[in-house]
Design an enzyme around this catalytic site. Sequence first.
Site, PDB file in Angstrom:
ATOM      1  N   HIS A  40       0.831  -1.209   0.000  1.00  0.00           N
ATOM      2  CA  HIS A  40       0.000   0.000   0.000  1.00  0.00           C
ATOM      3  C   HIS A  40       0.863   1.255   0.000  1.00  0.00           C
ATOM      4  CE1 HIS A  40      -3.798   2.045   1.951  1.00  0.00           C
ATOM      5  NE2 HIS A  40      -3.131   2.895   1.179  1.00  0.00           N
ATOM      6  N   PHE A  56      -4.349  14.922   4.273  1.00  0.00           N
ATOM      7  CA  PHE A  56      -3.993  13.775   5.101  1.00  0.00           C
ATOM      8  C   PHE A  56      -2.819  13.029   4.477  1.00  0.00           C
ATOM      9  CE2 PHE A  56      -8.603  14.273   5.894  1.00  0.00           C
ATOM     10  CZ  PHE A  56      -8.639  14.257   7.284  1.00  0.00           C
ATOM     11  N   HIS A  66       1.364   5.311  -2.253  1.00  0.00           N
ATOM     12  CA  HIS A  66       0.866   6.276  -3.236  1.00  0.00           C
ATOM     13  C   HIS A  66       2.071   6.885  -3.947  1.00  0.00           C
ATOM     14  CE1 HIS A  66      -3.254   6.124  -1.596  1.00  0.00           C
ATOM     15  NE2 HIS A  66      -2.641   5.922  -0.441  1.00  0.00           N
ATOM     16  N   HIS A 106     -10.631   0.721   1.976  1.00  0.00           N
ATOM     17  CA  HIS A 106     -10.307   1.769   2.935  1.00  0.00           C
ATOM     18  C   HIS A 106     -11.598   1.944   3.744  1.00  0.00           C
ATOM     19  CE1 HIS A 106      -9.203   6.252   3.619  1.00  0.00           C
ATOM     20  NE2 HIS A 106     -10.444   6.139   4.027  1.00  0.00           N
ATOM     21  N   ASN A 157      -5.145   9.886   7.538  1.00  0.00           N
ATOM     22  CA  ASN A 157      -6.456   9.236   7.526  1.00  0.00           C
ATOM     23  C   ASN A 157      -6.312   7.771   7.143  1.00  0.00           C
ATOM     24  OD1 ASN A 157      -9.161   8.703   7.522  1.00  0.00           O
ATOM     25  ND2 ASN A 157      -9.559   9.614   5.518  1.00  0.00           N
ATOM     26  N   ASP A 206       1.412   2.763   3.569  1.00  0.00           N
ATOM     27  CA  ASP A 206       0.499   3.839   3.162  1.00  0.00           C
ATOM     28  C   ASP A 206       1.298   5.133   2.938  1.00  0.00           C
ATOM     29  OD1 ASP A 206      -1.718   5.268   2.415  1.00  0.00           O
ATOM     30  OD2 ASP A 206      -2.659   5.291   4.387  1.00  0.00           O
TER      31      ASP A 206
HETATM   32 ZN   LIG Z   1      -6.638   4.688   2.705  1.00  0.00          ZN
END
Ligand SMILES: [Zn+2]
Length: 441
Positions: A65, A328, A67, A184, A283, A310
């Site tokens: 996970h 977030f 981004h 999520h 978040n 994350d």
């Molecule tokens: Zn998420």
Amino acid sequence: MTKPLLIQGGHIIDPSQGIDETGSLLITEGKVSWLGKGEETPPQPGYDVLPAKGRIVCPGFIDLHCHLRQPGFEEKETIATGSRAAARGGFTTICCMPNTSPPLDNQATVEFVKSKATTEGVVRVLPIGCISKDRKGEGLAPMGELASAGVIAFSDDGEPAVDSRLMRQALEYSRAFGLPIIDHCEDITLTEGGQMNEGIIATKLGLRGMPAAAEEIMVARDLALAQLTGAQLHIAHVTTEGSVELIRRAKEKGIQVTAEVTPHHLTLTEESILGYDTNAKVNPPLRTRRDIQALIQGLRENVIDIIATDHAPHTETEKLCEFALAPFGISGFETALGSLMSLVHDGQLTLNTLVAKLTYEPAKIIGDKHGKMGTLAIGAPADVTIFDPDMDWVVDTRAFASKGRNTPLAGSMLKGKVMATIFHGEMVYKDGSIKLEAKGK
Ligand SMILES: [Zn+2]
């Protein structure tokens, strides 16, 4: 052809093979070619030596996970910078969420990410496709097309899959592709305008809270739908004691669910917000000590299967603002190991469990369609992470490879540092103190 490399005399931890002892590892042409115990040396002559005494040698970390922000938000991160940050953090495989612009809801954008990863990335990048078209939560994305394009899971992460009927359909279709749905979990009617965990501290700071129940309601719904459909559900970033309990009971009932927790939710509490530090705004939000204890217990008992970062980079200016306006997210690749090692030093997790949660366990969720991962088995791609479990270092965000310097750990001292990351036999990161010795014997 590059010379074989012997990683010599390290403490090898490979939960996939039950190895946890001193030994050496030989890499030949990008693959693990030999493993020896204790003082053993390889039979064939002619290799370079990387001394690893006192260091942990394990399979390259896998992050389910993160981004990477490309396409669309290249000011926050790119596949080039994000994959280098991953390498600095010891990760050799990273799975990127589809909330880009455009989102990864069709073959062309998935192909774009894959080709950027090949030409500009330094580790393995595996894309995750959207659940819904344009992440709008209305109609399903073309899941078959995405599966053929090579996504390893489906998720609308950043947002929950609000519509239960759509979530049910996604779970049903996902079975045909043998891929998990990652949700999520957030009931957005309960978190609207929320800035941090709901509780005394939020009240004190005058910030609107996000209750634990908002997560737990959605976890409970998803578990019910996973039971109904028999599909493979993966719960992203679990943060509350109640969620851990729900997942525990679901697993006892035989529901196919896996779950992850992030390094920040395992090591930081809502108190990190006390100085209105926007870099601690994330978040789901940082919770309480009690939640952390339940999360760690969940990891130990395999209720929570894996640790995922994350990694969510943002620009400095985006975070340099009033708390309520800041986005977030925490930039997590480069501090993951150092912060997680605090749990080992405190005696809360064994090194073996920590390594399993970062290697063997996520590899099981991904499967081996994209090559063998999370193992030092002979013949597997040589994805290897070497770290010093006891080295102290100070988090200097200016040295980050990530464009995102948004971390509440800036300036903190961590104990445990990645020394080298090897992807497919190639050294993609090494600490300045690492030196290779040529041996012509
Ligand atoms: Zn998420």
